[in-house]
Design a protein around this motif. Structure first.
Motif, PDB file in Angstrom:
ATOM      1  N   TYR A 192       0.828  -1.475  -0.336  1.00  0.00           N
ATOM      2  CA  TYR A 192      -0.302  -0.086   0.282  1.00  0.00           C
ATOM      3  C   TYR A 192       0.534   1.049   0.135  1.00  0.00           C
ATOM      4  O   TYR A 192       0.812   2.432  -0.667  1.00  0.00           O
ATOM      5  CB  TYR A 192      -0.932   0.223   1.635  1.00  0.00           C
ATOM      6  N   TRP A 193       1.621   1.221   0.971  1.00  0.00           N
ATOM      7  CA  TRP A 193       2.758   2.313   0.985  1.00  0.00           C
ATOM      8  C   TRP A 193       3.237   2.908  -0.245  1.00  0.00           C
ATOM      9  O   TRP A 193       3.793   4.256  -1.036  1.00  0.00           O
ATOM     10  CB  TRP A 193       3.495   2.126   2.207  1.00  0.00           C
ATOM     11  N   GLN A 194       4.532   1.462  -0.901  1.00  0.00           N
ATOM     12  CA  GLN A 194       5.071   1.410  -1.632  1.00  0.00           C
ATOM     13  C   GLN A 194       3.934   2.289  -3.636  1.00  0.00           C
ATOM     14  O   GLN A 194       4.530   2.640  -3.981  1.00  0.00           O
ATOM     15  CB  GLN A 194       5.500  -0.122  -2.617  1.00  0.00           C
ATOM     16  N   GLY A 195       3.450   1.595  -3.573  1.00  0.00           N
ATOM     17  CA  GLY A 195       2.644   1.956  -3.884  1.00  0.00           C
ATOM     18  C   GLY A 195       1.070   3.109  -4.140  1.00  0.00           C
ATOM     19  O   GLY A 195       0.947   3.176  -5.020  1.00  0.00           O
ATOM     20  N   GLY A 196       1.896   3.995  -3.904  1.00  0.00           N
ATOM     21  CA  GLY A 196       1.777   5.607  -3.958  1.00  0.00           C
ATOM     22  C   GLY A 196       0.305   5.555  -2.491  1.00  0.00           C
ATOM     23  O   GLY A 196      -0.618   6.070  -2.882  1.00  0.00           O
ATOM     24  N   LYS A 197       0.006   4.680  -1.636  1.00  0.00           N
ATOM     25  CA  LYS A 197      -0.948   4.930  -0.819  1.00  0.00           C
ATOM     26  C   LYS A 197      -2.522   4.374  -1.482  1.00  0.00           C
ATOM     27  O   LYS A 197      -3.544   5.458  -1.234  1.00  0.00           O
ATOM     28  CB  LYS A 197      -1.523   6.229  -0.283  1.00  0.00           C
ATOM     29  N   LEU A 198      -2.639   3.622  -2.255  1.00  0.00           N
ATOM     30  CA  LEU A 198      -3.428   3.577  -2.902  1.00  0.00           C
ATOM     31  C   LEU A 198      -4.507   2.230  -3.083  1.00  0.00           C
ATOM     32  O   LEU A 198      -3.783   1.354  -3.483  1.00  0.00           O
ATOM     33  CB  LEU A 198      -3.147   3.458  -5.027  1.00  0.00           C
ATOM     34  N   LYS A 199      -5.125   2.578  -2.815  1.00  0.00           N
ATOM     35  CA  LYS A 199      -5.840   1.164  -2.519  1.00  0.00           C
ATOM     36  C   LYS A 199      -5.398  -0.063  -3.078  1.00  0.00           C
ATOM     37  O   LYS A 199      -5.620  -1.417  -3.359  1.00  0.00           O
ATOM     38  CB  LYS A 199      -7.262   1.419  -2.021  1.00  0.00           C
ATOM     39  N   ASN A 200      -5.730   0.400  -4.544  1.00  0.00           N
ATOM     40  CA  ASN A 200      -5.763  -1.061  -6.149  1.00  0.00           C
ATOM     41  C   ASN A 200      -4.199  -1.206  -6.091  1.00  0.00           C
ATOM     42  O   ASN A 200      -4.104  -2.293  -6.717  1.00  0.00           O
ATOM     43  CB  ASN A 200      -5.616  -0.024  -7.221  1.00  0.00           C
ATOM     44  N   ALA A 201      -3.172  -0.774  -4.694  1.00  0.00           N
ATOM     45  CA  ALA A 201      -2.235  -1.505  -4.744  1.00  0.00           C
ATOM     46  C   ALA A 201      -1.658  -2.818  -4.409  1.00  0.00           C
ATOM     47  O   ALA A 201      -1.153  -3.992  -4.135  1.00  0.00           O
ATOM     48  CB  ALA A 201      -1.357  -0.322  -3.923  1.00  0.00           C
ATOM     49  N   LEU A 202      -3.189  -2.619  -3.884  1.00  0.00           N
ATOM     50  CA  LEU A 202      -3.397  -4.260  -2.885  1.00  0.00           C
ATOM     51  C   LEU A 202      -3.980  -5.439  -4.051  1.00  0.00           C
ATOM     52  O   LEU A 202      -4.261  -6.338  -3.495  1.00  0.00           O
ATOM     53  CB  LEU A 202      -3.923  -4.308  -1.447  1.00  0.00           C
ATOM     54  N   LEU A 203      -4.301  -5.749  -4.994  1.00  0.00           N
ATOM     55  CA  LEU A 203      -4.695  -5.950  -6.030  1.00  0.00           C
ATOM     56  C   LEU A 203      -3.274  -7.396  -6.387  1.00  0.00           C
ATOM     57  O   LEU A 203      -2.187  -6.873  -6.255  1.00  0.00           O
ATOM     58  CB  LEU A 203      -4.837  -5.043  -7.635  1.00  0.00           C
ATOM     59  N   PRO A 204      -3.975  -8.721  -5.780  1.00  0.00           N
ATOM     60  CA  PRO A 204      -3.431  -9.559  -6.628  1.00  0.00           C
ATOM     61  C   PRO A 204      -2.031  -9.417  -7.778  1.00  0.00           C
ATOM     62  O   PRO A 204      -2.304  -8.996  -9.092  1.00  0.00           O
ATOM     63  CB  PRO A 204      -4.245 -10.866  -6.800  1.00  0.00           C
ATOM     64  N   HIS A 205      -0.962 -10.224  -7.530  1.00  0.00           N
ATOM     65  CA  HIS A 205       0.160  -9.194  -8.890  1.00  0.00           C
ATOM     66  C   HIS A 205       0.089 -10.409  -9.965  1.00  0.00           C
ATOM     67  O   HIS A 205       1.241 -11.129 -10.233  1.00  0.00           O
ATOM     68  CB  HIS A 205       1.310  -9.147  -8.186  1.00  0.00           C
ATOM     69  N   TYR A 206      -0.854 -10.382 -10.501  1.00  0.00           N
ATOM     70  CA  TYR A 206      -0.415 -12.568 -11.272  1.00  0.00           C
ATOM     71  C   TYR A 206      -1.535 -11.653 -12.908  1.00  0.00           C
ATOM     72  O   TYR A 206      -1.742 -12.875 -13.363  1.00  0.00           O
ATOM     73  CB  TYR A 206      -0.919 -13.253 -10.674  1.00  0.00           C
ATOM     74  N   SER A 207      -1.903 -10.353 -12.705  1.00  0.00           N
ATOM     75  CA  SER A 207      -2.370 -10.020 -14.231  1.00  0.00           C
ATOM     76  C   SER A 207      -2.297 -10.400 -15.323  1.00  0.00           C
ATOM     77  O   SER A 207      -2.464 -10.194 -16.436  1.00  0.00           O
ATOM     78  CB  SER A 207      -2.669  -8.315 -13.901  1.00  0.00           C
ATOM     79  N   ASN A 208      -0.455 -10.591 -15.179  1.00  0.00           N
ATOM     80  CA  ASN A 208       0.354 -10.514 -16.385  1.00  0.00           C
ATOM     81  C   ASN A 208       0.364 -12.528 -17.063  1.00  0.00           C
ATOM     82  O   ASN A 208       0.860 -12.900 -17.803  1.00  0.00           O
ATOM     83  CB  ASN A 208       1.514 -10.169 -16.800  1.00  0.00           C
ATOM     84  N   SER A 209      -0.446 -13.134 -15.840  1.00  0.00           N
ATOM     85  CA  SER A 209      -0.688 -14.606 -16.226  1.00  0.00           C
ATOM     86  C   SER A 209      -2.071 -15.117 -17.422  1.00  0.00           C
ATOM     87  O   SER A 209      -2.208 -14.796 -18.062  1.00  0.00           O
ATOM     88  CB  SER A 209      -1.164 -15.617 -15.557  1.00  0.00           C
ATOM     89  N   GLY A 210      -1.333 -16.042 -18.203  1.00  0.00           N
ATOM     90  CA  GLY A 210      -1.450 -16.787 -19.342  1.00  0.00           C
ATOM     91  C   GLY A 210      -3.026 -17.133 -19.412  1.00  0.00           C
ATOM     92  O   GLY A 210      -3.569 -17.448 -18.244  1.00  0.00           O
ATOM     93  N   GLY A 211      -3.908 -16.645 -20.152  1.00  0.00           N
ATOM     94  CA  GLY A 211      -5.598 -17.220 -19.775  1.00  0.00           C
ATOM     95  C   GLY A 211      -6.628 -16.226 -18.394  1.00  0.00           C
ATOM     96  O   GLY A 211      -7.166 -17.145 -18.824  1.00  0.00           O
ATOM     97  N   TYR A 212      -5.561 -15.356 -17.945  1.00  0.00           N
ATOM     98  CA  TYR A 212      -6.707 -14.861 -16.752  1.00  0.00           C
ATOM     99  C   TYR A 212      -7.760 -14.226 -16.986  1.00  0.00           C
ATOM    100  O   TYR A 212      -7.733 -13.282 -18.116  1.00  0.00           O
ATOM    101  CB  TYR A 212      -5.370 -14.439 -16.260  1.00  0.00           C
ATOM    102  N   GLY A 213      -8.566 -14.959 -16.122  1.00  0.00           N
ATOM    103  CA  GLY A 213      -9.439 -14.422 -16.338  1.00  0.00           C
ATOM    104  C   GLY A 213     -11.139 -14.819 -17.902  1.00  0.00           C
ATOM    105  O   GLY A 213     -11.932 -14.177 -17.557  1.00  0.00           O
ATOM    106  N   ASN A 214     -10.327 -16.040 -18.517  1.00  0.00           N
ATOM    107  CA  ASN A 214     -10.947 -16.868 -19.572  1.00  0.00           C
ATOM    108  C   ASN A 214     -11.292 -18.258 -19.360  1.00  0.00           C
ATOM    109  O   ASN A 214     -10.791 -19.023 -18.951  1.00  0.00           O
ATOM    110  CB  ASN A 214     -10.250 -16.718 -20.490  1.00  0.00           C
ATOM    111  N   GLU A 215     -13.419 -18.396 -19.021  1.00  0.00           N
ATOM    112  CA  GLU A 215     -13.326 -19.236 -19.292  1.00  0.00           C
ATOM    113  C   GLU A 215     -13.482 -20.528 -19.861  1.00  0.00           C
ATOM    114  O   GLU A 215     -13.170 -20.021 -20.166  1.00  0.00           O
ATOM    115  CB  GLU A 215     -14.758 -18.899 -18.005  1.00  0.00           C
ATOM    116  N   ARG A 216     -12.506 -21.582 -19.487  1.00  0.00           N
ATOM    117  CA  ARG A 216     -12.795 -22.791 -20.967  1.00  0.00           C
ATOM    118  C   ARG A 216     -14.100 -23.153 -20.498  1.00  0.00           C
ATOM    119  O   ARG A 216     -14.362 -23.476 -19.103  1.00  0.00           O
ATOM    120  CB  ARG A 216     -11.625 -22.967 -20.186  1.00  0.00           C
ATOM    121  N   GLU A 217     -14.211 -24.387 -22.068  1.00  0.00           N
ATOM    122  CA  GLU A 217     -14.982 -25.057 -21.643  1.00  0.00           C
ATOM    123  C   GLU A 217     -15.146 -25.881 -21.542  1.00  0.00           C
ATOM    124  O   GLU A 217     -13.739 -26.410 -21.217  1.00  0.00           O
ATOM    125  CB  GLU A 217     -16.234 -25.302 -23.443  1.00  0.00           C
TER     126      GLU A 217
END
Length: 733
Positions: free
Chosen positions: A139-164
């Protein structure tokens, strides 16, 4: 060249001569006086905030040892709508763990204070200490932003796409071959899992997720049942044909409606208090000074001693603060031992209309009128339901024209401005006073802070008045949202300046009422009865000039009683206030002298006393009845015995009724003579009386010829002859 101005969240890069080493830090907080700066290293996963002097940066920029650099955090999305709901849930959970720590600036940068708040967070959340500190650094290193607490795996492949689902089992391979692999979750299975979560998790039982998983399998995946004695046991398919708990948890987190879950498990009231998002502003519907006052009370975190015996500890005082929402100007206070209750709120509201110069002078503090100008009532008053709910504040609306708004149940956050003032007051002064509560719980062996109490209620009030004067006239509110007109007029965000600007430009909504009228309407109301013994109220009797002049008590005795409306302060029985001319004027009524035992008492104390007396009276009635029963029994026994003896005597004498009646006078004379012998005072010993003097004449007085008058005393044999005569059966004529 002028120095680069410092500001919060600024990233500064420090360089060292003849070295390629670089040190990058983010500025977290700058003191208003620009003498202290807190910062944190950006490339250290074990960093903590450190304190530096403002002058260090001045020298650093002037000597080119540091410079301002841009810092772009690729882990923080730029658009909120692009963030996955699961990530938002994780972010909110992380924020909930640390928000009470980081919001308390600059105290959260102090190691000891931060450690205490982190321990509270550990108890509240159950997280590990390292997790809490990791969230704080991000939080502090991220500029005292609440979104700095988001998980740091947004670059993982296929994230967020539900597979059939297809033939092959999806998901992470199992670590052990014999571990349950689960099944592919199709839409039908997901619907069953949703139903299980709704039935077995989202309810007031607050069952663990694993229990909900078990119940879901029993209800929706059982293929049959078997009976064992009286028990009916569901029969489940083999594990490889059932969803695993990991899958259940995954889909739970993926599709969970957090708001609905919290409401179902904790109730809507607790959700509104503890989990509801705070999106609005406390200054809603506040157009100018007096548009809305907020009032609330808190128990001060300090122990006081008695004004009369300084070795007596009298506990913690109550602080009531009435504050103007628009300008944050404190309009009234009450420091005392009453409350939190209507009485305390009454005192604070009365103080809003008090001349503050006189009020401060009462406590030995000299101020000019412009240092505390408020002596008004507001248009609206926001308060807690406890003090301003019910019939008591109705006359605020009816007579004084103040619209009372109570916060909804479990919504103390609607009074955020005054709550914030309590916190600031504690940080400014109270925590440094002898007898202050440093920690909510003392460690074993530590000194009892109550024994450190040194201040009386009057002395503590003096400190609080000084706090109000500082806040109203000097507190610079950097966080205050100045509108464009205030900016154009170069208004400083100080309560005094905002108050005066609002009076001029917004006209304000302040109301002026005479102080005694305000106090009268804030008092409790009741009805007294005019009787011949006085104006009777709650068992006590009063009188006033109007009652004496208009002969109320004579009229009440000659005719009948009637009722009158009065106001009274429940803390003192000495006076009540009679409403006259339909409430257009009033007159004080004083306690009658014969009611001295009620003087200088509280009404509650008198009510208790009268109730005790009524109880004692009821108990005495029982005792009286028991004694009367005893008396009646003895009387009856004597009467029965006498009746028996008299009837026997009449029967033996055979004297007619007429003769018994005709002889009454003579019998009375004879009885009187006999009684005189028994009743006469005899001061000397009968045995020592000279026998020769028994029949002598006793000289009483002399007549005109000095002749002695003598009284004749019948001899004893004559009395004996009278007794014998009474026993004869002769005619009494």
């Amino acid at each position: 060249m002028s120095m680069q101005p410092l500001y919060e969240n600024m990233v500064v890069e420090w360089t060292v001569s003849d070295s390629e080493e670089r040190f990058i830090e983010r500025i977290l907080w700058i003191s208003p006086s620009k003498d202290v700066v807190f910062s944190i290293a950006m490339q250290d996963d074990k960093a903590f905030p450190v304190m530096k002097t403002y002058s260090e940066y001045v020298v650093g920029f002037e000597s080119h040892l540091c410079k301002h650099v841009e810092w772009i955090n690729g882990n923080i999305p730029l658009i909120e709508s692009e963030i996955d709901s699961l990530d938002l849930h994780i972010r909110d959970k992380s924020w909930d763990a640390i928000k009470e720590v980081v919001q308390d600036e600059p105290h959260c940068y102090d190691k000891s204070y931060r450690g205490a708040r982190v321990r509270e967070a550990l108890e509240r959340t159950g997280l590990h200490k390292s997790t809490i500190y990791r969230y704080l650094r991000r939080y502090w290193q991220g500029g005292k932003l609440k979104n700095a607490l988001l998980p740091h795996y947004s670059n993982s492949g296929g994230y967020g796409n539900e597979r059939e689902p297809k033939g092959k089992k999806r998901g992470r391979p199992r670590k052990f071959e014999d571990a349950p692999t689960g099944i592919n979750i199709d839409e039908e299975t997901k619907q069953l899992l949703r139903s299980g979560i709704r039935l077995f998790y989202n309810n007031k039982d607050k069952a663990p997720l694993k229990h909900a998983y078990q119940k879901t399998l029993e209800k929706f995946f059982a293929t049959g049942f078997r009976q064992d004695g009286l028990a009916v046991i569901p029969v489940l398919p083999p594990p490889e044909k059932l969803p695993t708990f990991g899958q259940y948890k995954y889909w739970f987190n993926k599709e969970m409606d957090l708001e609905e879950t919290l409401k179902s498990r904790h109730g809507k009231k607790r959700f509104a208090l503890e989990y509801r998002p705070i999106l609005g502003s406390s200054t809603y519907e506040s157009f100018g000074p007096g548009s809305r006052f907020q009032v609330d009370a808190t128990v001060a975190d300090v122990y006081l001693v008695s004004e009369y015996r300084r070795d007596w500890i009298i506990g913690r005082p109550i602080i009531y603060i009435v504050i103007d929402v628009f300008s944050r100007y404190i309009a009234g206070i009450y420091i005392g031992l009453e409350g939190p209750s209507w009485i305390g709120a009454m005192m604070a509201l009365a103080n809003t209309t008090t001349d503050k110069v006189q009020f401060c002078a009462h406590y030995g503090i000299h101020i000019e009128a412009e240092e505390w100008v408020s002596s008004h009532l507001p248009q609206k008053l926001t308060a807690d339901r406890g003090e301003l709910e019910g019939e008591k504040p109705s006359h605020l609306i009816d007579v004084l024209g103040v619209d009372v708004e109570n916060a909804s149940p479990y919504r103390a956050d609607w009074k955020g401005i005054v709550e914030q003032q309590f916190r600031l007051t504690n940080l400014r002064s109270i925590r440094f006073i002898p007898g202050a509560i440093k920690e909510r719980y003392r460690e074993r062996g530590e000194r009892d802070y109550r024994l450190d109490a040194k201040l009386t209620l009057r002395e503590f009030t003096q400190i609080m008045i000084r706090n109000v004067l500082y806040h109203n006239n000097h507190h610079h509110m950097l966080w205050y949202d100045l509108n464009e007109f205030m900016v154009a007029d170069d208004v400083t965000p100080i309560p005094r300046d905002l108050w005066h600007w609002g009076i001029v430009n917004r006209n304000g909504r302040l109301k002026k009422q005479p102080e005694h009228i305000v106090k009268l309407n804030l008092m409790n109301r009741g009805e007294a009865t005019v009787t011949a013994a006085g104006i009777k109220f709650k068992g006590m009797h009063y009188s006033c000039e109007s009652a004496m002049r208009e002969q109320w008590f004579i009229k009440a005795r000659a005719g009948k009683t009637w009722r009158v409306k009065v106001s009274y302060d429940p803390r003192s029985t000495n006076e009540i206030y009679l409403w006259l001319d339909h409430g257009r004027r009033f007159e004080p009524c004083t306690l009658l002298e014969r009611e001295e035992r009620y003087l200088n008492k509280r009404f509650e104390e008198v009510e208790d006393l009268l109730e005790i007396e009524r109880h004692q009276g009821r108990q005495q009635e029982v005792n009286n009845m028991l004694s009367k029963i005893d008396l009646d029994a003895h009387t009856k026994a004597i009467v029965d015995t006498a009746t028996k003896k008299t009837n026997e005597a009449i029967q033996h004498s055979e004297v007619s009724a007429s003769k018994r009646v005709k002889g009454t006078r003579e019998h009375r004379s004879t009885e009187k003579a006999l009684n005189r012998e028994q009743e006469a005072f005899q001061l000397s010993d009968k045995n020592s009386v000279n026998e020769s003097t028994k029949n002598n004449v006793v000289s009483l007085s002399r007549n005109e010829n000095n002749e002695k008058k003598e009284a004749y005393i019948p001899p004893a044999n004559k009395l004996s002859s009278i007794k014998a005569y009474l026993q004869e059966d002769g005619d009494d004529e």
